[in-house]
Design an enzyme around this catalytic site. Structure first.
Site, mmCIF file in Angstrom:
data_model
loop_
_atom_site.group_PDB
_atom_site.id
_atom_site.type_symbol
_atom_site.label_atom_id
_atom_site.label_comp_id
_atom_site.label_asym_id
_atom_site.label_seq_id
_atom_site.Cartn_x
_atom_site.Cartn_y
_atom_site.Cartn_z
ATOM 1 N N ASP A 208 0.794 -1.083 0.072
ATOM 2 C CA ASP A 208 0.003 0.051 0.060
ATOM 3 C C ASP A 208 0.982 1.304 -0.191
ATOM 4 O O ASP A 208 1.919 1.170 0.086
ATOM 5 C CB ASP A 208 -0.837 -0.079 1.240
ATOM 6 C CG ASP A 208 -0.055 -0.149 2.488
ATOM 7 O OD1 ASP A 208 0.102 -1.327 2.952
ATOM 8 O OD2 ASP A 208 0.460 0.912 2.944
ATOM 9 N N ASP A 210 0.704 3.640 2.334
ATOM 10 C CA ASP A 210 0.597 4.328 3.676
ATOM 11 C C ASP A 210 -0.348 5.237 3.507
ATOM 12 O O ASP A 210 -1.510 5.263 2.915
ATOM 13 C CB ASP A 210 1.876 4.587 4.067
ATOM 14 C CG ASP A 210 1.901 4.682 5.751
ATOM 15 O OD1 ASP A 210 1.340 3.979 6.409
ATOM 16 O OD2 ASP A 210 2.450 5.797 6.044
HETATM 17 N N1 ADE Z 1 2.285 -3.053 6.794
HETATM 18 C C1 ADE Z 1 1.908 -2.958 5.624
HETATM 19 N N2 ADE Z 1 1.413 -1.780 5.195
HETATM 20 C C2 ADE Z 1 1.797 -0.974 6.312
HETATM 21 C C3 ADE Z 1 1.711 0.270 6.561
HETATM 22 N N3 ADE Z 1 1.422 1.135 5.533
HETATM 23 N N4 ADE Z 1 2.317 0.938 7.700
HETATM 24 C C4 ADE Z 1 2.802 0.016 8.598
HETATM 25 N N5 ADE Z 1 2.901 -1.198 8.395
HETATM 26 C C5 ADE Z 1 2.492 -1.746 7.177
#
Ligand code: ADE
Length: 271
Positions: A208, A210
């Protein structure tokens, strides 16, 4: 010397199909029980020890993992090296979901975790200037590429405490620090591996963007799981490729002297 790879599987990677001669071991270490049973076996001629970081059924949130017990259990099982596989968020536009990053640096923003094997009575300061074994990271990156993953070699992983995801402001701050990916599990794992004199490498699989990327929805669990479902198949193949690659490779000591990291680290006078 032969390789015996400890594999720590993160979100979405709870087992290793294809392992042969499987033995399950429930172990106890001086630091308590690890996240789950160890699964020992052979893959493509290499001995592997698999540990699901979040335990069976993903019951352990990142801030409740006994990282010391996990690293100690792999050390006690005779692992020569540890490869960590985990999901992460991307802090860079070009690191798209689906990309694998062979991490080489960390910024540790965890706050509630026991981060050393050393306690009152013995002060030791190992170097984590280079927290990752460059040889192992290179091999893991080669293996991931051979498995068909798009791989970025090198990247700074921001280890956050969680378990909540970051605010947009935090995410923007970490970007301004030049971090590449963000996750909740590689610290204190990497520090402890160094104290245990075990070469450690981390493949962080981007799931992703974040929270910084206002063009994208902020990260949530369904988004992470959807990408993980695709990533974990390639992650499993990557581990098989790595096992194949090292099966006929003599294991010389790590070029960074990780197996002797404690030789010059202890400052307490002998007593
Ligand atoms: N694991 C997967 N995506 C994450 C994110 N955006 N922040 C922290 N841990 C994660």
């Amino acid at each position: 010397m032969i390789w015996k790879l400890g594999i720590i599987g993160g979100s979405g990677l709870y087992d290793l199909p294809g392992l042969e001669n499987i033995r399950k071991q429930a172990v106890e270490t001086p630091w308590g029980a690890p996240s789950g049973e160890l699964t020992l076996g052979t893959l493509a001629g290499t001995e592997l020890v698999f540990l699901p970081r979040h335990g069976p059924g993903h019951r352990l949130p990142p801030n409740h993992i006994n990282f010391r017990a996990n690293i100690a259990a792999l050390k006690m099982a005779g692992c020569t090296d540890i490869v960590s596989i985990s999901a992460c968020g991307s802090l860079k536009e070009e690191l798209h979901p689906g990309r694998f990053v062979a991490v080489d640096q960390y910024i540790d923003r965890t706050t509630s975790r026991v981060n050393s094997f050393f306690e009152a009575g013995c002060a030791a300061h190992v170097s984590v200037a280079e927290p990752v074994c460059s040889r192992l990271a290179g091999l893991a990156a080669d293996a991931a590429e051979a498995a068909g993953a798009p791989v970025t070699r090198g990247g700074t992983y921001l280890a956050m405490e969680g378990p909540q995801f970051s605010s947009r402001a935090e995410s923007a701050l970490y970007r301004s620090w030049g971090c590449d990916v963000i996750g909740m599990t590689n610290m204190p794992e990497a520090r402890l591996a160094r104290e245990a004199e075990l070469p450690y490498a981390s493949i962080a699989m981007v799931t992703d963007y974040d929270s910084w990327n206002e063009k994208e929805a902020a990260v949530d669990v369904p988004a992470v799981l959807a990408v993980m479902a695709q990533n974990s198949r390639i992650a499993r193949t990557s581990i098989a490729r790595l096992a194949e690659m090292v099966s006929d490779m003599d294991r010389t000591p790590s070029p960074q002297g990780i197996e002797t990291a404690l030789d010059t680290a202890i400052i307490t006078a002998p007593h």
